[in-house]
Design a protein around this motif. Structure first.
Motif, mmCIF file in Angstrom:
data_model
loop_
_atom_site.group_PDB
_atom_site.id
_atom_site.type_symbol
_atom_site.label_atom_id
_atom_site.label_comp_id
_atom_site.label_asym_id
_atom_site.label_seq_id
_atom_site.Cartn_x
_atom_site.Cartn_y
_atom_site.Cartn_z
ATOM 1 N N ASP A 1 -12.767 17.961 -22.897
ATOM 2 C CA ASP A 1 -13.387 19.248 -23.221
ATOM 3 C C ASP A 1 -12.415 20.229 -23.860
ATOM 4 O OD1 ASP A 1 -11.941 19.703 -20.899
ATOM 5 O OD2 ASP A 1 -13.728 19.871 -19.641
ATOM 6 N N GLU A 2 -11.172 19.803 -24.061
ATOM 7 C CA GLU A 2 -10.187 20.604 -24.788
ATOM 8 C C GLU A 2 -9.478 19.701 -25.784
ATOM 9 O OE1 GLU A 2 -6.302 23.553 -24.120
ATOM 10 O OE2 GLU A 2 -7.364 22.714 -22.389
ATOM 11 N N ILE A 3 -9.546 20.053 -27.063
ATOM 12 C CA ILE A 3 -9.048 19.168 -28.113
ATOM 13 C C ILE A 3 -8.009 19.859 -28.987
ATOM 14 C CG2 ILE A 3 -9.697 17.936 -30.238
ATOM 15 C CD1 ILE A 3 -12.383 17.318 -28.967
ATOM 16 N N LEU A 4 -6.958 19.122 -29.288
ATOM 17 C CA LEU A 4 -5.974 19.545 -30.282
ATOM 18 C C LEU A 4 -6.222 18.718 -31.534
ATOM 19 C CD1 LEU A 4 -3.354 21.001 -31.208
ATOM 20 C CD2 LEU A 4 -2.078 19.040 -30.290
ATOM 21 N N THR A 5 -6.585 19.366 -32.630
ATOM 22 C CA THR A 5 -6.699 18.655 -33.905
ATOM 23 C C THR A 5 -5.335 18.687 -34.595
ATOM 24 O OG1 THR A 5 -7.416 20.643 -35.099
ATOM 25 C CG2 THR A 5 -9.134 19.231 -34.176
ATOM 26 N N PRO B 1 -6.017 11.036 -24.424
ATOM 27 C CA PRO B 1 -6.859 10.285 -25.369
ATOM 28 C C PRO B 1 -6.612 10.753 -26.806
ATOM 29 C CG PRO B 1 -8.149 11.008 -23.482
ATOM 30 C CD PRO B 1 -6.828 11.701 -23.381
ATOM 31 N N VAL B 2 -6.411 9.808 -27.710
ATOM 32 C CA VAL B 2 -6.137 10.124 -29.112
ATOM 33 C C VAL B 2 -7.157 9.408 -29.994
ATOM 34 C CG1 VAL B 2 -4.453 10.041 -30.991
ATOM 35 C CG2 VAL B 2 -3.668 10.363 -28.623
ATOM 36 N N ALA B 3 -7.914 10.175 -30.751
ATOM 37 C CA ALA B 3 -8.896 9.615 -31.679
ATOM 38 C C ALA B 3 -8.453 9.901 -33.108
ATOM 39 C CB ALA B 3 -10.274 10.199 -31.416
ATOM 40 N N VAL C 1 -6.805 14.519 -28.245
ATOM 41 C CA VAL C 1 -6.238 14.818 -29.560
ATOM 42 C C VAL C 1 -7.034 14.109 -30.639
ATOM 43 C CG1 VAL C 1 -4.227 14.455 -31.058
ATOM 44 C CG2 VAL C 1 -3.908 15.223 -28.694
ATOM 45 N N LEU C 2 -7.272 14.825 -31.739
ATOM 46 C CA LEU C 2 -7.940 14.242 -32.898
ATOM 47 C C LEU C 2 -7.001 14.308 -34.092
ATOM 48 C CD1 LEU C 2 -10.550 12.986 -34.001
ATOM 49 C CD2 LEU C 2 -11.271 15.293 -34.667
ATOM 50 N N LEU C 3 -6.497 13.149 -34.512
ATOM 51 C CA LEU C 3 -5.711 13.063 -35.736
ATOM 52 C C LEU C 3 -6.674 13.071 -36.920
ATOM 53 C CD1 LEU C 3 -3.299 10.117 -34.759
ATOM 54 C CD2 LEU C 3 -2.875 12.570 -34.496
ATOM 55 N N VAL C 4 -6.354 13.826 -37.953
ATOM 56 C CA VAL C 4 -7.265 13.917 -39.102
ATOM 57 C C VAL C 4 -6.494 13.706 -40.401
ATOM 58 C CG1 VAL C 4 -9.037 15.244 -40.272
ATOM 59 C CG2 VAL C 4 -8.636 15.613 -37.825
ATOM 60 N N ASN C 5 -6.967 12.760 -41.207
ATOM 61 C CA ASN C 5 -6.391 12.529 -42.525
ATOM 62 C C ASN C 5 -7.465 12.758 -43.593
ATOM 63 O OD1 ASN C 5 -4.423 11.846 -44.444
ATOM 64 N ND2 ASN C 5 -3.637 10.170 -43.186
ATOM 65 N N GLN D 1 -16.943 13.249 -31.127
ATOM 66 C CA GLN D 1 -17.841 12.607 -30.165
ATOM 67 C C GLN D 1 -17.110 11.549 -29.347
ATOM 68 O OE1 GLN D 1 -21.345 13.482 -29.777
ATOM 69 N NE2 GLN D 1 -20.745 12.474 -27.858
ATOM 70 N N GLU D 2 -16.212 10.819 -29.997
ATOM 71 C CA GLU D 2 -15.437 9.797 -29.294
ATOM 72 C C GLU D 2 -14.635 10.407 -28.145
ATOM 73 O OE1 GLU D 2 -11.629 6.840 -30.170
ATOM 74 O OE2 GLU D 2 -12.970 7.360 -31.826
ATOM 75 N N LEU D 3 -14.065 11.570 -28.374
ATOM 76 C CA LEU D 3 -13.297 12.239 -27.329
ATOM 77 C C LEU D 3 -14.212 12.816 -26.258
ATOM 78 C CD1 LEU D 3 -10.633 14.020 -29.561
ATOM 79 C CD2 LEU D 3 -10.258 12.064 -28.053
ATOM 80 N N VAL D 4 -15.321 13.396 -26.663
ATOM 81 C CA VAL D 4 -16.283 13.941 -25.700
ATOM 82 C C VAL D 4 -16.803 12.838 -24.783
ATOM 83 C CG1 VAL D 4 -18.588 14.958 -25.464
ATOM 84 C CG2 VAL D 4 -16.967 15.904 -27.119
ATOM 85 N N ASP D 5 -17.043 11.652 -25.338
ATOM 86 C CA ASP D 5 -17.530 10.532 -24.540
ATOM 87 C C ASP D 5 -16.513 10.068 -23.496
ATOM 88 O OD1 ASP D 5 -19.861 10.561 -25.983
ATOM 89 O OD2 ASP D 5 -19.328 8.871 -27.284
#
Length: 346
Positions: free
Chosen positions: A116-120, A91-93, A5-9, A108-112
């Motif tokens: 390979d599947e991300i929820l923004t 994993p949460v970035a 997961v990618l939190l975005v502000n 990139q942090e999540l890929v590392d």
């Protein structure tokens, strides 16, 4: 597939130094979904006029609200991310649309970590061109250029989701339950009226005429004004607010084009001039306190109210890193992990 997961502000300058502020404002204001005019005119307006005067003034405004740890918006977002990560195995970035905490770094942090599947998750309750849409578009660009192997999904606007309304209402109730106030003002970030029409997928429904936002339409899925009014309505019902004791306004106008009305600053001034002595104000377009809430509303808004004759001006904090808010986001993540994004917040 391993999910992440990618939190975005929104983002923030690296410091209150005018040079850092100028760099940040250049990226922010040159976004064609923020100032949606032809590039040549946007460049003239931003780089020829705004950036020659505004960085110093904005830097002084940031200085008023800056914390020892840094930008309040960044610090609060990091605290929220940490709480969510402690509650889920996914994993949460964290990334920002503008500034040095880039979307590319977050992906990139999540890929590392083998994701390979991300929820923004754009941390905006209501959809708007200048918030959710610009995040989704930028993420798609980065995916195509740098991360073609990724499968990416974006969490839809959650302005009307029961669990969000519940925690927002609770945060307001806790602040006003023992408060002798006369009016509760819901102040949302303002956008130009043309943004509303551009986001209208029907190309005909949104007329901003007082009736379109309360008339059912597929356009409401991407109508910022409708979603703001709906948030206010749902919270008012949840808190049993009486008609006439609350209203909606829009802050942060820029330029001379028609923006959503009524404007917050004039609304606050009018209330003071009309003899209202005690108001409370909440800013549900944001989940994290930032320059707009801490300086524009809590400081400038209060000054306007007092100069107009008002006495008590109570600002209700954003959800920030509340435990119950972290639980809500974690619930969406865990349901997405098991099923899909639409089911997660259905």
């Amino acid at each position: 597939m391993k999910k992440g997961v990618l939190l975005v502000n929104l983002g923030s300058p690296d410091s209150t130094n005018p040079k850092d502020v100028k760099k940040y404002l250049d990226e922010f204001l040159m976004d064609p979904r923020v100032i949606d005019v032809p590039f040549w005119f946007r460049s003239f307006l931003v780089r020829g006029i705004i950036l020659n005067t505004r960085p110093k003034k904005s830097g002084e405004a940031y200085q008023k609200i800056w914390w020892d740890e840094g930008s309040p918006l960044i610090v609060l977002s990091e605290r929220l991310q940490k709480k969510i990560q402690e509650k889920t195995t996914v994993p949460v970035a964290l990334a920002m649309r503008y500034g040095s905490m880039t979307l590319k770094k977050g992906l990139q942090e999540l890929v590392d970590q083998g994701v390979d599947e991300i929820l923004t998750i754009p941390l905006y309750p209501q959809f708007a061109m200048a918030t959710t849409e610009t995040i989704d578009v930028k993420v798609e660009e980065l995916k195509n250029e740098f991360f073609p192997q990724l499968q990416i999904t974006s969490l839809p606007a959650f302005y009307n989701k029961p669990e969000y309304i519940e925690v927002l209402s609770k945060s307001i109730s806790e602040k006003i339950e023992n408060l002798d106030y006369e009016h509760l003002l819901f102040s949302y970030h303002g956008v130009p009226e043309r943004h509303i029409r551009k986001s209208d997928i029907t190309k005909s429904h949104c007329k901003i005429d007082g009736s379109c936002c309360i008339t059912d339409s597929p356009a409401h899925e991407f109508c910022y004004r409708h979603q703001c009014l709906k948030t206010t309505d749902l919270v008012a019902k949840k808190l049993n607010l009486q008609p006439g004791t609350y209203s909606t306004s829009f802050q942060s106008r820029l330029g001379f084009d028609p923006w959503l009305k009524p404007p917050t600053d004039r609304t606050v001034e009018r209330m003071g001039l009309e003899g209202i002595k005690k108001i409370a104000i909440v800013t549900p377009a944001f989940v994290s306190d930032c320059l707009e809430t801490l300086e524009e509303i809590a400081m400038e808004g209060q000054e306007i109210f007092h100069e107009a004759g008002g006495k008590e001006f109570t600002v209700i904090p954003c959800l920030n890193d509340r435990d119950d808010w972290a639980e809500v986001v974690t619930g969406w993540i865990d349901r997405w992990r098991i099923v899909d994004v639409k089911t997660a917040i259905a």
